[in-house]
Scaffold this motif. Structure first.
Motif, PDB file in Angstrom:
ATOM      1  N   ASP A   1       0.834  -1.209   0.000  1.00  0.00           N
ATOM      2  CA  ASP A   1       0.000   0.000   0.000  1.00  0.00           C
ATOM      3  C   ASP A   1       0.866   1.255   0.000  1.00  0.00           C
ATOM      4  N   GLU A   2       1.917   1.222   0.807  1.00  0.00           N
ATOM      5  CA  GLU A   2       2.784   2.392   0.926  1.00  0.00           C
ATOM      6  C   GLU A   2       3.489   2.660  -0.407  1.00  0.00           C
TER       7      GLU A   2
ATOM      8  N   ARG B   1       2.500   1.900  -3.398  1.00  0.00           N
ATOM      9  CA  ARG B   1       1.532   2.416  -4.362  1.00  0.00           C
ATOM     10  C   ARG B   1       1.188   3.879  -4.068  1.00  0.00           C
ATOM     11  N   ARG B   2       1.058   4.171  -2.781  1.00  0.00           N
ATOM     12  CA  ARG B   2       0.754   5.545  -2.372  1.00  0.00           C
ATOM     13  C   ARG B   2       1.884   6.490  -2.762  1.00  0.00           C
ATOM     14  N   ALA B   3       3.116   6.023  -2.589  1.00  0.00           N
ATOM     15  CA  ALA B   3       4.269   6.863  -2.922  1.00  0.00           C
ATOM     16  C   ALA B   3       4.362   7.075  -4.438  1.00  0.00           C
ATOM     17  N   GLU B   4       4.059   6.037  -5.200  1.00  0.00           N
ATOM     18  CA  GLU B   4       4.080   6.176  -6.669  1.00  0.00           C
ATOM     19  C   GLU B   4       2.995   7.146  -7.117  1.00  0.00           C
ATOM     20  N   THR B   5       1.843   7.064  -6.482  1.00  0.00           N
ATOM     21  CA  THR B   5       0.751   7.988  -6.822  1.00  0.00           C
ATOM     22  C   THR B   5       1.125   9.409  -6.418  1.00  0.00           C
ATOM     23  N   ALA B   6       1.724   9.547  -5.231  1.00  0.00           N
ATOM     24  CA  ALA B   6       2.093  10.880  -4.722  1.00  0.00           C
ATOM     25  C   ALA B   6       3.071  11.576  -5.660  1.00  0.00           C
ATOM     26  N   ALA B   7       3.925  10.781  -6.332  1.00  0.00           N
ATOM     27  CA  ALA B   7       4.897  11.384  -7.261  1.00  0.00           C
ATOM     28  C   ALA B   7       4.216  11.996  -8.471  1.00  0.00           C
ATOM     29  N   THR B   8       2.942  11.666  -8.706  1.00  0.00           N
ATOM     30  CA  THR B   8       2.219  12.236  -9.847  1.00  0.00           C
ATOM     31  C   THR B   8       1.331  13.395  -9.406  1.00  0.00           C
ATOM     32  N   ARG B   9       1.530  13.863  -8.174  1.00  0.00           N
ATOM     33  CA  ARG B   9       0.747  15.001  -7.693  1.00  0.00           C
ATOM     34  C   ARG B   9       1.202  16.281  -8.392  1.00  0.00           C
ATOM     35  N   VAL B  10       0.233  17.094  -8.772  1.00  0.00           N
ATOM     36  CA  VAL B  10       0.548  18.335  -9.473  1.00  0.00           C
ATOM     37  C   VAL B  10       0.887  19.410  -8.450  1.00  0.00           C
ATOM     38  N   ASP B  11       2.085  19.999  -8.573  1.00  0.00           N
ATOM     39  CA  ASP B  11       2.457  21.122  -7.705  1.00  0.00           C
ATOM     40  C   ASP B  11       2.279  22.396  -8.511  1.00  0.00           C
ATOM     41  N   PHE B  12       1.152  23.043  -8.326  1.00  0.00           N
ATOM     42  CA  PHE B  12       0.883  24.265  -9.086  1.00  0.00           C
ATOM     43  C   PHE B  12       1.791  25.390  -8.603  1.00  0.00           C
TER      44      PHE B  12
END
Lengths: 371, 155
Positions: free
Chosen positions: B133-134, B136-147
């Motif tokens: 889970d961690e 997957r969460r970290a991989e998803t977090a890397a695709t977060r948009v930093d406006f």
């Protein structure tokens, strides 16, 4: 009228043997495994699960293989299989607010709590074919970043505070949710039954209808309030245990469509909503479902019903691709006797027509002669 | 006398253990079970059998309930020679996994086996799941948009 005609057995047997051979393809090429299909054609598998209305990646992968990649055939196979299983009951409603999110975007709020998470998306790719994929190359390991524990409320809950958006849809308290797999459809239909039909409806059909609303046939001014994809936990109450049992997790896509609404006799101006919830990573389908859900609420919201997407009998009766393919494709099965009967009828009508025309000609000729 | 609170805690531990077993990959669970060398002399009372459950969602996420599809589920019920009954349910069609999960559910209700099961089966499964889970969460977090906003000019 149906009359049994014998004689096709050998041809059918050999056709199915030929099908098995063609399905296998060039035997010098390794056969596909179900793990390869489920792992590398996962969105095809997701679509088969969604429209087959059965969550089981292994069976859906088998169906894709058996159907040679024909999606509707694979969906048909899965639907047929599910009728062979006993039913254990209904789960508790899944909680999409507690989803383990793998993708989450909003087109209405830039800085929403929990952020915009692109996940594994085709968006922003250039849609250029990638020759490297033709080779067997290992892609780079995904980037990872420490994730904070920020909650990820649904966008609808954020907007709800201002009172400018309608609440999550409600039905009478005492209503037991309808089930289209148990009861024949009746119109007008409640929204719970429509949503069930839409969730397993054909992606192409719903996409086209959703598109038609954008082009002006039942326009409903949509914004993608939120799309989220991820795993949700499934729980069920069973008689032998006095607590809800966790069955595991499924991946779903949820779409909250937010629609500007100028109000009607029944409802003040506000944002109204359409909802999509689909098995797997099925973003286009969830969006199309939400657009259709909103369009089909026309009567409830006091809108004029002027377009196909707003006509619930039209949409719900034709969105199931297994029913549709069954009725269209049955046309290719032998109709020899039907056709013989029709042929006889057309011959007779033609004879009568010729006779009438001859009689008419003679009448005209004799009238002209008289003049 | 067992207090109500204690009973609730026992129920909650059992619920959580059953959830861990249901979410475990079949291969991993079977492997851990074999390594733990626990008695496998339970009688099967029901199943393992595969059937369907109808999945439910809520309109708009939190509104009225509707059915949105079905899923395969396998269940089993077993009884130990001591008479303790164990149940297991899991999505999918892995009959061996579910039978073993039911035996584990029965055994862990026995004080003599609870600690072993906790140590050799449940703890490794929880770890594995948390790690997955961690990641997957970290991989998803890397695709977060930093406006960020570009500011032009002096004012």
């Amino acid at each position: 009228m149906y009359v049994a005609v014998k004689g096709g057995e050998a041809a059918i047997r050999n056709a199915h043997r030929l099908l098995a051979d063609r399905r296998r393809g060039d035997r010098s090429v390794p056969a596909l495994t179900l793990e390869q299909i489920a792992g590398q054609l996962s969105l095809a598998v997701d679509r088969v699960m969604a429209e087959g209305s059965l969550y089981d990646t292994g069976l859906a992968a088998l169906a894709v293989k058996q159907a040679r990649g024909d999606m509707i055939e694979a969906i048909f196979l899965l639907r047929a299989y599910r009728t062979t299983l006993p039913r254990f009951g209904y789960t508790r409603p899944v909680d999409t607010a507690a989803m383990r999110v793998e993708r989450r975007v909003s087109a209405t709020y830039k800085d929403l709590p929990g952020g915009q998470l692109l996940g594994p998306t085709f968006d922003y790719t250039h849609r250029l074919l990638d020759p490297e994929l033709a080779e067997d190359q290992d892609p780079a390991v995904p980037e990872a970043r420490a994730a904070d524990d920020e909650a990820m409320p649904r966008v609808s809950d954020i907007l709800a505070h201002e009172g400018l958006i309608e609440e999550d849809g409600s039905l009478p308290e005492d209503r037991e949710p309808g089930d289209i797999t148990r009861e024949p459809p009746e119109f007008p239909m409640q929204r719970d039954l429509r949503l069930q039909a839409l969730s397993r409806g054909d992606e192409g059909f719903l996409l086209a209808l959703g598109y038609s609303t954008q082009r002006g046939f039942g326009r409903n001014h949509p914004f993608a309030g939120e799309i989220r994809i991820g795993a949700v936990e499934v729980e069920i109450d069973v008689p032998e245990l006095d607590f809800p049992v966790t069955l595991g997790r499924i991946r779903v896509t949820e779409c909250q469509m937010v629609n500007q609404f100028k109000g009607s006799m029944k409802v003040p101006p506000q944002f109204t909503r359409g909802y999509g919830l689909v098995f797997g990573q099925s973003e286009r389908k969830a969006m199309a479902m939400a657009l259709c859900d909103r369009a089909l609420r026309a009567a409830e919201l006091g809108e004029d019903i002027t377009a196909p997407a707003q006509d619930e009998e039209f949409v719900i009766s034709h969105c199931d691709n297994v029913q549709a393919t069954g009725f269209v494709e049955h046309l290719k099965l032998p109709h020899y006797v039907d056709f013989q009967a029709e042929l006889g009828l057309v011959r007779q009508m033609r004879r009568e027509y010729e006779e009438r025309r001859r009689a008419g000609d003679e009448a005209t000729t004799s009238r002209e002669a008289a003049e | 006398m067992v207090s109500r609170q204690e009973r609730q805690a026992v129920t909650e531990r059992r619920r959580e253990a059953m959830a861990v077993l249901a979410e475990a990959p079949g291969k991993t669970l079977i492997h851990l079970w074999q390594e733990a060398r626990l008695p496998d002399d339970a009688v099967v009372l029901r199943g393992p059998e595969t059937g369907l459950v109808t999945l439910r969602g809520r309109m708009g996420g939190g509104g009225a309930v509707f059915n949105f599809g079905e899923a395969t589920v396998t269940r089993a019920t077993v009884k130990l020679p001591s008479g303790t009954v164990g149940h297991a349910y899991a999505l999918g069609r892995e009959t061996q996994k579910v039978r073993i999960a039911a035996v584990i559910d029965a055994l862990r209700q026995r004080p003599e086996f609870e600690a072993v099961i906790e140590e050799k089966i449940l703890t490794p499964l929880r770890h594995r799941q948390a790690e997955a889970d961690e990641a997957r969460r970290a991989e998803t977090a890397a695709t977060r948009v930093d406006f960020f906003t570009m500011v032009r000019g002096e004012d």
